[in-house]
Design an enzyme around this catalytic site. Structure first.
Site, mmCIF file in Angstrom:
data_model
loop_
_atom_site.group_PDB
_atom_site.id
_atom_site.type_symbol
_atom_site.label_atom_id
_atom_site.label_comp_id
_atom_site.label_asym_id
_atom_site.label_seq_id
_atom_site.Cartn_x
_atom_site.Cartn_y
_atom_site.Cartn_z
ATOM 1 N N PRO A 2 -6.203 10.215 3.150
ATOM 2 C CA PRO A 2 -7.397 9.272 2.784
ATOM 3 C C PRO A 2 -7.392 8.644 1.496
ATOM 4 O O PRO A 2 -6.856 9.197 0.540
ATOM 5 C CB PRO A 2 -8.287 10.507 2.727
ATOM 6 C CG PRO A 2 -7.753 11.856 3.447
ATOM 7 C CD PRO A 2 -6.285 11.421 3.296
ATOM 8 N N GLU A 3 -7.597 7.430 1.561
ATOM 9 C CA GLU A 3 -7.466 6.607 0.172
ATOM 10 C C GLU A 3 -9.285 6.081 -0.162
ATOM 11 O O GLU A 3 -10.157 6.618 0.581
ATOM 12 C CB GLU A 3 -6.837 5.360 0.415
ATOM 13 C CG GLU A 3 -5.410 5.687 1.334
ATOM 14 C CD GLU A 3 -4.498 4.165 1.557
ATOM 15 O OE1 GLU A 3 -4.667 3.386 0.763
ATOM 16 O OE2 GLU A 3 -3.778 4.517 2.485
ATOM 17 N N LYS A 55 -9.580 8.385 -5.356
ATOM 18 C CA LYS A 55 -9.361 9.237 -4.251
ATOM 19 C C LYS A 55 -10.174 10.470 -4.387
ATOM 20 O O LYS A 55 -10.104 11.316 -3.478
ATOM 21 C CB LYS A 55 -8.071 9.316 -3.445
ATOM 22 C CG LYS A 55 -7.159 8.072 -3.461
ATOM 23 C CD LYS A 55 -5.707 8.513 -2.994
ATOM 24 C CE LYS A 55 -4.722 7.216 -3.298
ATOM 25 N NZ LYS A 55 -3.389 7.850 -3.060
ATOM 26 N N ARG A 254 7.765 6.354 1.733
ATOM 27 C CA ARG A 254 6.556 5.700 2.243
ATOM 28 C C ARG A 254 7.073 4.724 3.137
ATOM 29 O O ARG A 254 7.673 3.661 2.618
ATOM 30 C CB ARG A 254 5.440 5.482 1.284
ATOM 31 C CG ARG A 254 5.066 6.647 0.484
ATOM 32 C CD ARG A 254 4.371 6.237 -0.887
ATOM 33 N NE ARG A 254 4.118 7.370 -1.905
ATOM 34 C CZ ARG A 254 2.971 7.683 -1.911
ATOM 35 N NH1 ARG A 254 2.128 7.349 -1.006
ATOM 36 N NH2 ARG A 254 2.630 8.786 -2.622
#
Ligand SMILES: [Zn+2]
Length: 267
Positions: A2-3, A55, A254
């Protein structure tokens, strides 16, 4: 996972229902979720507001702030049953709020309300709130950094709110190769970066965030986001602009996507 847009969507969804309710009790079941707390204060107060920086999601009470970091897989669910991934529960007078987290990278930190400002000052400005002065400070710091742009914008101490999906989207929109050394960016690159960041984050909030096929993220009442239908580079195979095949590499483990025609490396 979640950003900024996902946390903001969660905040908006909760705010209209939970704010004003009185917290009667809470339980944190998991020691990892609880890793930054040394005490368990009694909080029998009404929730005065829900705020967000980067965040981080914050439940604001008169004397305490409850800070949630959702980590990779954290989720806030209202009036859901306790399941094996439920790490904490907050019992308000009308509704129960669960914090579920499969991978347990998230945490809950309960602090005194008077310490909230100092706590939040440890991370960089929220990317939707960056002032001209703050953007100049960020650019100054970038000149002294040896990082790649992608690592730099993911580092929450410089600016907060960007995670891996939106980092890919913002760099693509700004035509910046993710392996560009951050100290090599031009002032036009930075201008594009800040503009595109706001544009992409606002669109994603309007779409209630990005729910990928892994279904990790959904809203507190079970709805999915729809911003996955608006992604232009993340997990795509061909460029949205020129149809060239998209390259996928890993930067700091990533997944990083870019179009070598639209995002030329200038180091
Ligand atoms: Zn392209």
């Amino acid at each position: 996972m979640p950003e900024l847009p996902e946390v903001e969507s969660i905040k908006r969804s909760l705010s209209s229902n939970i704010v004003g309710q009185k917290l009667e009790n809470y339980k944190i079941y998991d020691h990892r979720t609880n890793r930054y707390n040394t005490k368990k204060p009694t909080i029998k107060e009404s929730l005065s507001g829900i705020s967000r920086k980067g965040k981080l999601l914050i439940f604001d009470f008169e004397h305490y702030s409850i800070i949630f970091h959702l980590g990779m897989s954290g989720r806030i669910q209202v009036n859901d049953k306790k399941n094996k991934h439920t790490r904490a529960r907050f019992y308000f007078d009308k509704d129960t709020v669960n914090f579920d987290d499969i991978r347990r990278f998230g945490f809950i930190n309960i602090i005194k309300a008077e310490l909230k400002i100092d706590y939040l000052n440890k991370i960089g400005p929220d990317v939707l709130e960056i002032s001209t002065k703050q953007s100049r400070i960020i650019i100054d710091k970038s000149k002294k950094s040896k990082s790649l742009i992608k690592d730099f914008i993911l580092n929450q101490k410089y600016m907060s709110g960007i995670g891996n999906i939106y980092a890919n989207e913002i760099l693509f929109a700004s035509r910046i190769h993710p392996e560009t050394k951050v100290n090599a960016l031009s002032s036009n690159n930075w201008k594009d970066f800040f503009n595109n960041t706001k544009k992409i984050m606002r669109l994603a909030i309007k779409n209630n965030g990005t729910t990928l096929s892994d279904m990790t993220y959904f809203l507190p009442y079970g709805e999915f986001g729809s911003n996955q239908n608006f992604l232009k580079i993340y997990s795509k195979t061909n460029c949205f602009n020129c149809e060239h095949i998209i390259d996928k590499i890993y930067i700091n483990q990533r997944a990083t996507y870019f179009c070598r025609k639209c995002q030329k490396l200038k180091n």
